[in-house]
Design an enzyme around this catalytic site. Structure first.
Site, mmCIF file in Angstrom:
data_model
loop_
_atom_site.group_PDB
_atom_site.id
_atom_site.type_symbol
_atom_site.label_atom_id
_atom_site.label_comp_id
_atom_site.label_asym_id
_atom_site.label_seq_id
_atom_site.Cartn_x
_atom_site.Cartn_y
_atom_site.Cartn_z
ATOM 1 N N ASP A 55 -3.286 31.632 1.565
ATOM 2 C CA ASP A 55 -2.711 30.514 2.313
ATOM 3 C C ASP A 55 -3.576 29.283 2.026
ATOM 4 O O ASP A 55 -4.637 29.374 1.398
ATOM 5 C CB ASP A 55 -2.618 30.832 3.812
HETATM 6 C C1 BGC Z 1 0.794 27.452 6.142
HETATM 7 C C2 BGC Z 1 1.731 28.160 5.180
HETATM 8 C C3 BGC Z 1 2.272 27.160 4.179
HETATM 9 C C4 BGC Z 1 1.123 26.468 3.498
HETATM 10 C C5 BGC Z 1 1.561 25.467 2.439
HETATM 11 C C6 BGC Z 1 -0.236 26.605 5.446
HETATM 12 O O1 BGC Z 1 -0.972 25.838 6.342
HETATM 13 O O2 BGC Z 1 0.165 28.423 6.959
HETATM 14 O O3 BGC Z 1 2.754 28.780 5.874
HETATM 15 O O4 BGC Z 1 3.091 27.827 3.264
HETATM 16 O O5 BGC Z 1 0.361 25.775 4.480
HETATM 17 O O6 BGC Z 1 2.130 24.357 2.996
#
Ligand code: BGC
Length: 721
Positions: free
Chosen positions: A265
């Protein structure tokens, strides 16, 4: 490309190129419109041009023209000429916005969800993206957590079906085909149960709980062929998920055989440091690649540390190559080596985005996602009377919900527009100021003016809720009630003798008990997306029948949280379910939802072709076990009951949930019509992970439950072996 060609390409790559292939950055960094330094806590170093033009993937929000240009410039300057992979968070629609995933779960309609995902893929693909960071398969139980809106709900079976349908809708049989994109199942694993509902918080659960509830949803997405998996931010069993060998190696790769790319993530590799699982960036990088994270989203740690880690022997070249090869295979699977621009097309983008065909599906899914919670003979309304419309959600276009960045407010149908299309100037409005930007503030109290405006309206629709910025990432809340002045508006209208129809817009189950008695009807509309206002009108005026069922339990009081239907029992259920100051049980249970007609349920029948003479046992090896129930429409309108099957193993080696949804079937019944609905119960449905983490079937007593929702069920206990 053939595998051998990919291997040859891999052989040609320098160590720097391999490391950068495992790195995802923002588009602006590669195009020099943003500084080229790596992000995250560790990111202070400028990346060289050699590094930038070897970057594997881009995360960002842009359009076809921008992405075509970015790919072009990149390929011109890149030595290896491996196309960039463009990824984006397209969660419930790209330009045509569908209801939030929690609402989609309420449709209990995987086929329609698949259609919506297919449209989303088409709109995303022409905009130039190759991957969406969706579906989120995190099972949820805590309405305080802002991200529950991104989940299909509290039931593993339902979460699994929605996840599977979404992956199929995005990818089809072949993600390289026109209009298809790759799916990324997230957040692996257990992110849906942060302690106290606080964002990014610790997840502490036994492996049995993880197996029973949390893992099945992700597994369905992987079995459906999802090309990518995203590791989660949270700690599970004391290890951050992004460096958990148990999750990423043992379960994901070895047990489930996932062949695709695992991405971290956003900065979750870097976050292993504050978690206290890594002392510095080098340790973080090493632990995450060892655990099985192939691509680093935005922490920059792989870019900065992996080269050294390989050179000093901490990470083997074999390990690095395996990760890079998976990334190359993904690009190959998407057909990017043949056509790095894939479906990016500024002209088609204009034609397809939010086109009438896509909007029609959005309207249908919005209708099917809304749940009728109460109806005291008020709905459906007739169009021949003057109607009052009030509340902060009446005129707002902010009905899209969080994670809908590419959706446009100007495309969104408001409740007022939807109702006016039916009523014309028989619709009058009052007290419609929008919710303020700060969750601690309220709308102005204009109840007096509303009463005056509505003096000759018998019926008032009140559109209330929480604002869309109070849900989503980083949006945990302690207050689950409507604001004071919204509750007051409903109470005052009722006290003035009006018939009150309350329509609730929210991204989480709210505490609705305080407004229930003052509302003659309550429709839970969630964040319904682009066609929200039309869908509300379709249901209120009976153009469509309500069919939605709750994908999550609604508490009476937030003090009951977590409250969910598929709990384990205690030894003293009569004490342990209650509080001294609150009525027992949920306000509305999982699976609940009204229609515009009534149904009569007959007694369930159990038939076993393998039943041996003189024995009570149903032997699955000897034949099929079928359970059925008759449903009759006793009202005067057509309606669609959702027949639900739940099971409980009452004598297993570990305690089992008191009920587990194992099947559902929707049928359409004309007034007076009756149908029998049957389910085959198989060994898979009755099996579970024991304390040695083996999936087993243990013969014994089982409760078979059939009915209309997780609370109103008829139960039969039988021995199955
Ligand atoms: C979130 C994800 C997301 C990623 C990219 C993160 O902060 O937890 O769900 O896909 O950001 O935007």
């Amino acid at each position: 490309m053939h595998k051998e060609q990919l291997m040859q390409l891999l052989d040609k790559m320098t160590l720097t190129e391999k490391v950068m292939q495992m790195t995802q950055l923002r588009a602006g960094m590669v195009r020099h419109t943003q500084p080229g330094e790596v992000s995250g806590d560790y990111g202070t170093r400028m990346l060289s041009n050699e590094e930038l033009y070897a970057t594997g993937s881009i995360l960002g929000v842009h359009d076809a023209q921008y992405l075509i240009q970015t790919q072009k410039e990149y390929l011109e300057s890149s030595r290896c000429k491996i196309p960039l992979l463009f990824a984006n968070d397209v969660i419930h629609g790209y330009r045509t916005i569908f209801p939030i995933p929690l609402a989609q779960g309420c449709s209990f309609d995987p086929e329609l969800i698949r259609d919506a995902a297919e449209i989303t893929a088409r709109e995303t693909a022409v905009a130039g993206f190759h991957v969406t960071y969706s579906p989120m398969a995190d099972l949820v139980r805590d309405p305080r957590w802002g991200r529950i809106m991104e989940s299909p709900g509290e039931d593993p079976y339902l979460v699994g079906l929605v996840t599977e349908a979404t992956v199929q809708g995005y990818q089809g049989d072949d993600p390289s085909a026109p209009g298809r994109i790759a799916a990324c199942v997230k957040h692996f694993a257990g992110y849906g149960q942060p302690e106290g509902g606080r964002e990014y918080n610790t997840v502490d659960m036994s492996r049995g709980v993880l197996r029973d509830f949390y893992l099945p949803g992700y597994k369905k997405g992987i079995d459906a062929g999802a090309a990518m998996v995203m590791s989660s931010y949270n700690v599970v069993d004391r290890v951050p998920a992004s460096c958990s060998e148990y999750l990423l190696q043992q379960i994901l790769r070895e047990e489930w055989g996932f062949p695709g790319v695992v991405i971290s993530d956003y900065d979750s590799i870097g976050q292993t440091i504050p978690h206290g699982a890594a002392g510095d960036a080098f340790e973080a990088g090493e632990k995450c690649i060892q655990a099985g994270v192939d691509m680093d989203m935005m922490s920059g740690i792989y870019a900065v540390t992996l080269k050294t880690l390989v050179e000093n022997g901490s990470v083997s070249m074999k390990q690095l190559d395996a990760a890079v090869l998976r990334i190359l295979e993904l690009k190959n699977k998407l057909g990017l080596f043949e056509n790095p621009y894939k479906d990016a097309d500024p002209e088609l983008e204009k034609q397809l985005h939010c086109c009438p065909e896509h909007r029609a599906v959005a309207r249908k899914l919005a209708v099917r996602s809304m749940v009728l919670l109460k109806n005291e003979n008020v709905l459906p309304l007739t169009a021949d009377r003057k109607l009052g419309l009030a509340g902060p959600m009446a005129k707002t276009r902010k009905l899209l919900g969080a994670w809908a960045e590419m959706g446009r407010f100007e495309d969104t149908v408001t409740v007022e527009t939807g109702l006016r299309a039916v009523l014309g100037d028989r619709l009058v409005t009052a007290m419609t100021a929008e919710l303020p930007g700060d969750d601690r503030e309220d709308v102005p109290d204009e109840t007096e003016q509303a009463l005056e405006t509505f003096r000759d309206c018998d019926i008032c629709v009140v559109a209330v809720g929480q604002p869309s910025w109070s849900i989503g990432e980083g949006a945990s809340k302690t207050d689950l009630r409507l604001s004071t002045n919204q509750e007051k508006l409903i109470r005052c209208l009722k006290a003035a003798g009006k018939t009150v129809v309350t329509v609730v817009f929210s991204g989480r189950p709210l505490e609705l008990a305080p407004i229930l008695d003052s509302s003659d009807a309550v429709l839970q509309a969630w964040f319904p997306g682009t066609e929200g206002g039309n869908a509300v009108a379709d249901l209120l005026f009976g153009k469509e029948n309500p069919t939605g069922r709750l994908s999550m339990t609604f508490p009476r009081d937030k003090g009951q949280i977590p409250i969910y239907y598929n709990r384990y029992n205690t030894g003293r259920p009569s004490y342990s379910l209650s509080y001294r100051d609150c009525q027992e049980g949920p306000l509305f249970p999982f699976g609940y939802g009204l229609t515009y007609t009534q149904f009569k349920w007959s007694s369930p029948q159990i038939r076993a072709s393998g039943q041996r003479e003189g024995k009570p046992a149903h032997c699955l090896e000897d034949g099929e076990l079928t359970v059925s129930i008759g449903v009759k429409n006793t009202g005067d309108r057509e309606g669609e009951p959702l027949v639900q099957l739940y099971l409980r193993d009452v004598s297993a080696s570990v305690v089992r949930p008191v009920k587990e949804l194992k099947g559902f079937r929707r049928i359409t019944l004309k007034p007076g019509e009756e149908q029998t609905v049957s389910f085959v119960v198989d060994q898979q449905m009755l099996s579970f992970y024991n304390n040695r983490e083996r999936f087993v079937f243990e013969p014994g007593w089982f409760d078979i439950m059939l009915g209309d929702n997780s609370h109103d069920l008829q139960t039969q206990r039988i021995w199955i072996e």
